[in-house]
Scaffold this active site. Structure first.
Site, PDB file in Angstrom:
ATOM      1  CG  ASN A  43       5.008   3.330  14.487  1.00  0.00           C
ATOM      2  OD1 ASN A  43       6.210   3.265  14.187  1.00  0.00           O
ATOM      3  ND2 ASN A  43       4.073   3.470  13.575  1.00  0.00           N
ATOM      4  CG  PHE A 102      -4.979   9.925  16.003  1.00  0.00           C
ATOM      5  CD1 PHE A 102      -5.213  10.163  14.658  1.00  0.00           C
ATOM      6  CD2 PHE A 102      -5.109  10.985  16.892  1.00  0.00           C
ATOM      7  CE1 PHE A 102      -5.569  11.431  14.213  1.00  0.00           C
ATOM      8  CE2 PHE A 102      -5.469  12.250  16.457  1.00  0.00           C
ATOM      9  CZ  PHE A 102      -5.700  12.469  15.120  1.00  0.00           C
ATOM     10  CE  LYS A 126       1.593   4.527  10.189  1.00  0.00           C
ATOM     11  NZ  LYS A 126       1.859   5.873   9.801  1.00  0.00           N
ATOM     12  CB  SER A 152      -8.454   3.814   6.416  1.00  0.00           C
ATOM     13  OG  SER A 152      -7.749   3.599   5.217  1.00  0.00           O
ATOM     14  CE1 TYR A 161      -4.808   0.380   9.170  1.00  0.00           C
ATOM     15  CE2 TYR A 161      -5.239   0.206   6.810  1.00  0.00           C
ATOM     16  CZ  TYR A 161      -5.125   0.978   7.947  1.00  0.00           C
ATOM     17  OH  TYR A 161      -5.334   2.323   7.880  1.00  0.00           O
ATOM     18  CE  LYS A 197      -7.640   2.233  10.932  1.00  0.00           C
ATOM     19  NZ  LYS A 197      -7.505   2.942  12.215  1.00  0.00           N
ATOM     20  CE1 TYR A 225      -8.334  10.747   9.739  1.00  0.00           C
ATOM     21  CE2 TYR A 225      -6.555   9.217  10.215  1.00  0.00           C
ATOM     22  CZ  TYR A 225      -7.495  10.116  10.651  1.00  0.00           C
ATOM     23  OH  TYR A 225      -7.585  10.399  11.985  1.00  0.00           O
ATOM     24  CG  ASN A 233      -2.756   7.253   0.188  1.00  0.00           C
ATOM     25  OD1 ASN A 233      -3.925   6.908   0.048  1.00  0.00           O
ATOM     26  ND2 ASN A 233      -1.747   6.420   0.010  1.00  0.00           N
ATOM     27  CG  ASN A 245       5.375  -0.832   5.465  1.00  0.00           C
ATOM     28  OD1 ASN A 245       5.907  -1.819   4.963  1.00  0.00           O
ATOM     29  ND2 ASN A 245       5.161  -0.708   6.762  1.00  0.00           N
TER      30      ASN A 245
HETATM   31  C1  UD1 Z   1      -2.376   1.926   2.507  1.00  0.00           C
HETATM   32  C2  UD1 Z   1      -3.847   1.858   2.781  1.00  0.00           C
HETATM   33  C3  UD1 Z   1      -4.258   2.925   3.742  1.00  0.00           C
HETATM   34  C4  UD1 Z   1      -3.434   2.857   4.971  1.00  0.00           C
HETATM   35  C5  UD1 Z   1      -1.978   3.033   4.598  1.00  0.00           C
HETATM   36  C6  UD1 Z   1      -1.175   2.932   5.865  1.00  0.00           C
HETATM   37  C7  UD1 Z   1      -5.207   1.040   0.965  1.00  0.00           C
HETATM   38  C8  UD1 Z   1      -5.938   1.388  -0.268  1.00  0.00           C
HETATM   39  N1  UD1 Z   1      -4.589   2.029   1.554  1.00  0.00           N
HETATM   40  O1  UD1 Z   1      -2.154   3.034   1.678  1.00  0.00           O
HETATM   41  O2  UD1 Z   1      -5.593   2.739   4.115  1.00  0.00           O
HETATM   42  O3  UD1 Z   1      -3.811   3.842   5.878  1.00  0.00           O
HETATM   43  O4  UD1 Z   1      -1.619   2.012   3.687  1.00  0.00           O
HETATM   44  O5  UD1 Z   1       0.109   2.526   5.666  1.00  0.00           O
HETATM   45  O6  UD1 Z   1      -5.177  -0.085   1.432  1.00  0.00           O
HETATM   46  N2  UD1 Z   1       4.417   2.583  -3.640  1.00  0.00           N
HETATM   47  C9  UD1 Z   1       5.500   2.358  -4.448  1.00  0.00           C
HETATM   48  N3  UD1 Z   1       6.704   2.117  -3.867  1.00  0.00           N
HETATM   49  C10 UD1 Z   1       6.890   2.101  -2.509  1.00  0.00           C
HETATM   50  C11 UD1 Z   1       5.767   2.352  -1.688  1.00  0.00           C
HETATM   51  C12 UD1 Z   1       4.543   2.581  -2.288  1.00  0.00           C
HETATM   52  O7  UD1 Z   1       5.390   2.355  -5.673  1.00  0.00           O
HETATM   53  O8  UD1 Z   1       8.006   1.862  -2.036  1.00  0.00           O
HETATM   54  C13 UD1 Z   1       3.114   2.882  -4.262  1.00  0.00           C
HETATM   55  C14 UD1 Z   1       2.023   1.899  -3.861  1.00  0.00           C
HETATM   56  O9  UD1 Z   1       2.014   0.792  -4.706  1.00  0.00           O
HETATM   57  C15 UD1 Z   1       0.777   2.779  -3.975  1.00  0.00           C
HETATM   58  C16 UD1 Z   1       1.268   4.174  -3.609  1.00  0.00           C
HETATM   59  O10 UD1 Z   1       2.684   4.132  -3.785  1.00  0.00           O
HETATM   60  O11 UD1 Z   1       0.330   2.802  -5.302  1.00  0.00           O
HETATM   61  C17 UD1 Z   1       0.970   4.565  -2.192  1.00  0.00           C
HETATM   62  O12 UD1 Z   1       1.394   3.554  -1.310  1.00  0.00           O
HETATM   63  P1  UD1 Z   1       1.433   3.719   0.266  1.00  0.00           P
HETATM   64  O13 UD1 Z   1       2.075   5.008   0.620  1.00  0.00           O
HETATM   65  O14 UD1 Z   1       2.029   2.474   0.848  1.00  0.00           O
HETATM   66  O15 UD1 Z   1      -0.078   3.839   0.700  1.00  0.00           O
HETATM   67  P2  UD1 Z   1      -1.336   2.913   0.321  1.00  0.00           P
HETATM   68  O16 UD1 Z   1      -0.924   1.531   0.074  1.00  0.00           O
HETATM   69  O17 UD1 Z   1      -2.130   3.607  -0.724  1.00  0.00           O
END
Ligand code: UD1
Length: 337
Positions: free
Chosen positions: A36, A82, A86, A126, A151, A155, A179, A181, A200
Site C-alpha cells: 500500500n 505501523f 486499515k 486507533s 479491523y 487493534k 490515533y 483521524n 475510503n
Molecule cells: C476509520 C476508523 C479509524 C481508522 C480509519 C482508517 C472509526 C471510528 N474510525 O475512520 O480508526 O483508522 O477509518 O481508514 O472506526 N465520509 C464521508 N464521505 C466519504 C468518506 C468519509 O462523508 O467519502 C465521512 C465518514 O462518514 C466519517 C468521516 O467522513 O464521518 C471520516 O471518515 P473516514 O475518513 O473514512 O475516517 P473514519 O471512518 O472516521
C-alpha cells in the site's frame, strides 16, 4: 548509534514519522512489503532530510522472513510498528485477511524482539477501540467497547497481546498511540497520503473530487445527532501525529522511565463535522467541492473526539497545526499527483 525499525515506513503515517526521526538524528531501517505504498517514497524522504533510510522489502506477517531480517539487522533498539491493513469496510468483507496480517505481524515482531532483547515498542493503535463512546471527549480510561469491525478488533486484540507479552517479559516496554483521524501532508508536498484505488477516507476523496479524479463526494448521513447533522471526528495533522512518535521514542529510550505499557490519545481535542471540513477546505483553498448528501455509511459512528490531557501532560506533546493547515497541505499534495 543503534537503529529504529519502522515497519510500514513507506506508508502515509510511517513516512512522515521517518522524516521527523531522521531530522532529530535517529538512524532508521524501514521494513515494508509495498502493498500500500511506493518505493519512490524513499527518494522523497531523502529530498526532505538529505538522508535515504535503509530499506528492506519485507512482509512482517511472514515469520521466517521476519526472523531472517532480525538476524541480519542486529543493532535495532526500538521498533515502531505501523505495518497493517486499515480499511474498515474491507475488513468486514475479508476478516481472516485482517486477522492474519495485522495480528501475525505483531506476534512476529514481539517474538523477534524477545529473542533479540529489543526492549522498546511503539504501536499504532486507533480511536476505533472506543467504538461510540458514551461520554465525550473520550479519555484513555473510557471503556473499550465491542469492536464494530474486524479491523477495530485487530487493534483491541493487539493492545491485549502487547500487554500480555509485557507481563511475561519484564524487559519489554511499549507505548500504544491511539490515533484519531490523521489528515494532511508534509509542507514540502513531497510525501502525503497515497490511496491506491478509490479512497475510503474523507480527505483524499475530497481532494480527488476537486482535482477532477472523482465526480462527486458523498457526505455519508446528515441526520446524526450533531449540530449540522453530519458526523464528527477529531482530524489531526499527520505531522503533529508524526511528532508524537518522536516524543514517544524519547520517552521509551529514557532509562529512567520504568513504565511498562502506556496508551495515549493522539488527537487535537477538537471535533469537526463533515460539513465543517468541507467549508474549511473551500475557504482555505478557494476551490468548490461538488458534493451530495448520501445515506449513512454502515459501521460509522456518530461522533468522537479526544481528551488529550494525558498526552499533553504526561507525554509533553500537543497538536500544534490547525484543521485549515492540514486541509491546505492535503490540497497542495494532491496538486502534485
Ligand atoms: C476509520 C476508523 C479509524 C481508522 C480509519 C482508517 C472509526 C471510528 N474510525 O475512520 O480508526 O483508522 O477509518 O481508514 O472506526 N465520509 C464521508 N464521505 C466519504 C468518506 C468519509 O462523508 O467519502 C465521512 C465518514 O462518514 C466519517 C468521516 O467522513 O464521518 C471520516 O471518515 P473516514 O475518513 O473514512 O475516517 P473514519 O471512518 O472516521
Amino acid at each position: 548509534m543503534k537503529k529504529i525499525l519502522v515497519t510500514g515506513g513507506t506508508g502515509y503515517i510511517g513516512s512522515h514519522t521517518v522524516v521527523e526521526l531522521i531530522n532529530s538524528g535517529y538512524k532508521i531501517v524501514i521494513a515494508d512489503n509495498l502493498t500500500n505504498s511506493k518505493i519512490e517514497v524513499l527518494d522523497r524522504i531523502e529530498k526532505i532530510t538529505g538522508i535515504k533510510p535503509q530499506f528492506e522489502k519485507l512482509d512482517i506477517s511472514d515469520s521466517k522472513a521476519t526472523k531472517a531480517f532480525f538476524e541480519t539487522n542486529n543493532d535495532i533498539e526500538l521498533v515502531i510498528h505501523f505495518a497493517a491493513y486499515k480499511a474498515v469496510g474491507e475488513s468486514v468483507q475479508k476478516p481472516l485477511m485482517y486477522y492474519q496480517n495485522n495480528l501475525n505481524s505483531l506476534m512476529n515482531i514481539l517474538t523477534e524482539m524477545s529473542r533479540h532483547n529489543i526492549e522498546n515498542l511503539i504501536f499504532s493503535s486507533s480511536c476505533t477501540v472506543y467504538g461510540q463512546p458514551d461520554i465525550l471527549p473520550v479519555t484513555e480510561q473510557s471503556p473499550i467497547k465491542k469492536a464494530d469491525s474486524p479491523y477495530g478488533n485487530t487493534k483491541q486484540v493487539a493492545e491485549e497481546i502487547i500487554s500480555d507479552t509485557i507481563f511475561s517479559n519484564k524487559n519489554l516496554k511499549s507505548i500504544a498511540l491511539r490515533y484519531f483521524n490523521p489528515i494532511g501532508a508534509h509542507k514540502s508536498a513531497l510525501i502525503g497520503e497515497l490511496p491506491i484505488g478509490v479512497p475510503n477516507n474523507l480527505i483524499p476523496f475530497v481532494t480527488q473530487t476537486v482535482a477532477g479524479k472523482r465526480e462527486q463526494l458523498s457526505v455519508f448521513g446528515n441526520n446524526y445527532n450533531t449540530e449540522d447533522g453530519t458526523a464528527i471526528r477529531d482530524y489531526i495533522h499527520v505531522v503533529d501525529l508524526a511528532q508524537a512518535h518522536l516524543v514517544a521514542t524519547e520517552r521509551l529510550l529514557d532509562k529512567n522511565n520504568k513504565l511498562d505499557f502506556e496508551t495515549f490519545n493522539i488527537g487535537t481535542g477538537r471535533g469537526n463535522s463533515v460539513l465543517e471540513v468541507i467549508n474549511t477546505f473551500e475557504e482555505v483553498t478557494g476551490e468548490k467541492i461538488n458534493y451530495k448528501i448520501a445515506p449513512r455509511r454502515l459501521g460509522d459512528i456518530e461522533k468522537v473526539w479526544a481528551d488529550t490531557t494525558f498526552a499533553n501532560k504526561e507525554l509533553g506533546w500537543k497538536a500544534k497545526l490547525s484543521l485549515a493547515d492540514a486541509l491546505l497541505s492535503a490540497w497542495n499534495w494532491e496538486k502534485t499527483q
